[in-house]
Scaffold this active site. Structure first.
Site, PDB file in Angstrom:
ATOM      1  CG  HIS A 169     -14.802  14.067 -16.326  1.00 19.80           C
ATOM      2  ND1 HIS A 169     -13.710  14.514 -15.614  1.00 19.80           N
ATOM      3  CD2 HIS A 169     -14.292  13.351 -17.364  1.00 19.80           C
ATOM      4  CE1 HIS A 169     -12.613  14.083 -16.192  1.00 19.80           C
ATOM      5  NE2 HIS A 169     -12.926  13.388 -17.254  1.00 19.80           N
ATOM      6  CG  ASN A 206      -8.684  15.335 -16.965  1.00 20.94           C
ATOM      7  OD1 ASN A 206      -7.909  14.473 -16.567  1.00 20.94           O
ATOM      8  ND2 ASN A 206      -9.858  15.042 -17.495  1.00 20.94           N
ATOM      9  CD  GLU A 221     -13.845  16.789 -12.459  1.00 19.79           C
ATOM     10  OE1 GLU A 221     -13.463  16.177 -13.475  1.00 19.79           O
ATOM     11  OE2 GLU A 221     -13.316  17.831 -12.066  1.00 19.79           O
TER      12      GLU A 221
HETATM   13  P1  NAD Z   1     -11.536   6.157 -27.299  1.00 18.22           P
HETATM   14  O1  NAD Z   1     -10.641   6.624 -28.374  1.00 18.22           O
HETATM   15  O2  NAD Z   1     -11.225   4.896 -26.555  1.00 18.22           O
HETATM   16  O3  NAD Z   1     -13.038   6.004 -27.856  1.00 18.22           O
HETATM   17  C1  NAD Z   1     -13.696   6.985 -28.602  1.00 18.22           C
HETATM   18  C2  NAD Z   1     -14.757   6.279 -29.444  1.00 18.22           C
HETATM   19  O4  NAD Z   1     -15.594   7.278 -30.045  1.00 18.22           O
HETATM   20  C3  NAD Z   1     -14.168   5.439 -30.576  1.00 18.22           C
HETATM   21  O5  NAD Z   1     -14.642   4.093 -30.473  1.00 18.22           O
HETATM   22  C4  NAD Z   1     -14.703   6.111 -31.842  1.00 18.22           C
HETATM   23  O6  NAD Z   1     -14.990   5.197 -32.890  1.00 18.22           O
HETATM   24  C5  NAD Z   1     -15.978   6.764 -31.305  1.00 18.22           C
HETATM   25  N1  NAD Z   1     -16.492   7.839 -32.139  1.00 18.22           N
HETATM   26  C6  NAD Z   1     -15.818   8.822 -32.796  1.00 18.22           C
HETATM   27  N2  NAD Z   1     -16.675   9.605 -33.473  1.00 18.22           N
HETATM   28  C7  NAD Z   1     -17.924   9.117 -33.240  1.00 18.22           C
HETATM   29  C8  NAD Z   1     -19.230   9.496 -33.675  1.00 18.22           C
HETATM   30  N3  NAD Z   1     -19.414  10.545 -34.475  1.00 18.22           N
HETATM   31  N4  NAD Z   1     -20.285   8.778 -33.237  1.00 18.22           N
HETATM   32  C9  NAD Z   1     -20.109   7.694 -32.423  1.00 18.22           C
HETATM   33  N5  NAD Z   1     -18.902   7.296 -31.987  1.00 18.22           N
HETATM   34  C10 NAD Z   1     -17.818   7.992 -32.389  1.00 18.22           C
HETATM   35  O7  NAD Z   1     -11.648   7.389 -26.278  1.00 18.22           O
HETATM   36  P2  NAD Z   1     -12.054   7.365 -24.715  1.00 18.22           P
HETATM   37  O8  NAD Z   1     -10.811   7.268 -23.901  1.00 18.22           O
HETATM   38  O9  NAD Z   1     -13.151   6.392 -24.521  1.00 18.22           O
HETATM   39  O10 NAD Z   1     -12.599   8.854 -24.540  1.00 18.22           O
HETATM   40  C11 NAD Z   1     -13.923   9.193 -24.879  1.00 18.22           C
HETATM   41  C12 NAD Z   1     -14.307  10.489 -24.163  1.00 18.22           C
HETATM   42  O11 NAD Z   1     -14.178  10.301 -22.751  1.00 18.22           O
HETATM   43  C13 NAD Z   1     -13.427  11.676 -24.518  1.00 18.22           C
HETATM   44  O12 NAD Z   1     -14.219  12.835 -24.511  1.00 18.22           O
HETATM   45  C14 NAD Z   1     -12.431  11.703 -23.382  1.00 18.22           C
HETATM   46  O13 NAD Z   1     -11.879  12.974 -23.168  1.00 18.22           O
HETATM   47  C15 NAD Z   1     -13.328  11.297 -22.222  1.00 18.22           C
HETATM   48  N6  NAD Z   1     -12.633  10.727 -21.054  1.00 18.22           N
HETATM   49  C16 NAD Z   1     -11.545   9.919 -21.229  1.00 18.22           C
HETATM   50  C17 NAD Z   1     -10.909   9.384 -20.117  1.00 18.22           C
HETATM   51  C18 NAD Z   1      -9.726   8.476 -20.278  1.00 18.22           C
HETATM   52  O14 NAD Z   1      -9.018   8.222 -19.297  1.00 18.22           O
HETATM   53  N7  NAD Z   1      -9.476   7.956 -21.451  1.00 18.22           N
HETATM   54  C19 NAD Z   1     -11.385   9.678 -18.823  1.00 18.22           C
HETATM   55  C20 NAD Z   1     -12.523  10.492 -18.678  1.00 18.22           C
HETATM   56  C21 NAD Z   1     -13.135  11.014 -19.807  1.00 18.22           C
END
Ligand code: NAD
Length: 292
Positions: free
Chosen positions: A141, A191, A153
């Site tokens: 994470h 989180n 994490e």
């Molecule tokens: P985001 O919405 O910016 O990006 C997600 C991406 O995944 C999009 O570009 C989308 O097109 C792509 N996607 C969706 N389905 C897909 C598939 N089947 N194959 C390939 N790509 C696909 O979201 P994010 O903020 O980058 O979050 C991504 C992950 O990271 C989530 O699990 C989130 O919980 C985790 N995360 C987010 C944060 C944060 O602060 N935003 C921090 C730590 C972890």
């Protein structure tokens, strides 16, 4: 410790492109995958802009940047993942999406490949169980923005073996990240604490205790937080915040984790925060303007 040379990252959004960025700078070859061409294009632009900023602050050299950018290959096909030693899933925070990705990954990655997820809240054990190698599956994470935040994490599922755990520690070290271990319970540590606070800030807004500005100012100046909780929610993504609250609510069955209806409304409107240019603030002008 197992040797990692090539890393595959699924999802080129704000986290995926950040993970690709730090992996390439650490010397790994990276395949960056997304279902959306647009997300890939945006992701590569973001990496370039963020590396340029690091060059201008003398954190990396122009040569480091050129070499790192060459190491990243974006694409919509998972086929190149046939060469990766570690595949990290960083797609949308929805269990069905992630499970489908891991099913497809298992069809293409070699037997030696470790699988990791960057999920903010979903059970590692459950995602691991959808693969053909739960012992080689782990939660990594990363924090947002990945190039700047020091923490990773590390979450072991029930079946994660010691070799996979040690791979994770070595990989984190190579990226210059400090690790903390969290047990596999909903939303892990960061989180579990952070997102209910954000949800409470949205309740304070919903109930009229304060405006967007007064809530953020109160927490910045009153609790010494570098960002107010609503500004932070916009930064994380309101869809991600809502998904995390839903996982906490479902997983721990406690009403204290009930997602605020106003958070649900913003997500329904597509006002997802910075990435949609509108959330608790409107980012379409020169300076952010509160939307309530
Ligand atoms: P985001 O919405 O910016 O990006 C997600 C991406 O995944 C999009 O570009 C989308 O097109 C792509 N996607 C969706 N389905 C897909 C598939 N089947 N194959 C390939 N790509 C696909 O979201 P994010 O903020 O980058 O979050 C991504 C992950 O990271 C989530 O699990 C989130 O919980 C985790 N995360 C987010 C944060 C944060 O602060 N935003 C921090 C730590 C972890």
């Amino acid at each position: 410790m197992s040797n990692i040379g090539t890393v595959g990252v699924v999802g080129a959004g704000q986290m995926g492109n950040g993970i690709a960025h730090v992996c390439a700078l650490a010397g790994y070859d990276v395949f960056l995958n997304d279902v959306s061409e647009d997300a890939l294009e945006q992701g590569m632009k973001t990496i370039e802009a963020n590396m340029s900023r690091q060059v201008s602050r003398s954190m990396i050299s122009p040569d480091d940047m050129t070499t790192a950018l060459k190491r990243i290959q974006p694409g919509t096909s998972l086929e190149p993942f046939g060469k990766v030693d570690l595949a990290i899933e960083a797609a949308t925070e929805k269990r069905e999406v992630k499970e489908a990705i891991f099913k497809s990954l298992c069809d293409v990655v070699p037997e030696r490949t470790y699988l990791a997820t960057n999920t903010s809240s979903i059970s590692i054990t459950r995602l691991a169980a959808t693969t053909d190698r739960p012992e080689k599956f782990i939660g990594l994470h990363f924090m947002n923005p990945v190039p700047l935040m020091k923490l990773m994490e590390v979450i072991r599922g029930l079946a994660t073996d010691q070799d996979t755990y040690e791979m994770a520690l070595g990989f984190a070290k190579a990226l210059g990240k400090t690790t903390t271990n969290a047990e596999d319970y909903p939303a892990f540590i960061v989180n579990r604490v952070l997102v209910p606070m954000i949800n409470e800030a949205v309740y304070a807004l919903y109930e009229g205790v304060g405006t967007v500005e007064s809530i953020d100012t109160a927490m910045k100046l009153g609790a010494n937080h570098p960002m107010g909780p609503l500004e932070l929610a916009d930064f994380i993504g309101l869809d991600t915040c809502l998904s995390i609250m839903q996982v906490l609510h479902d997983g721990l069955a406690d009403t204290k984790y009930r997602p605020c209806p106003l958070l649900v409304k913003y997500v329904e409107a597509g006002w997802l925060g910075r990435k949609a240019k509108r959330g608790f603030y409107d980012y379409r002008g020169d300076a952010p303007v509160p939307t309530r």
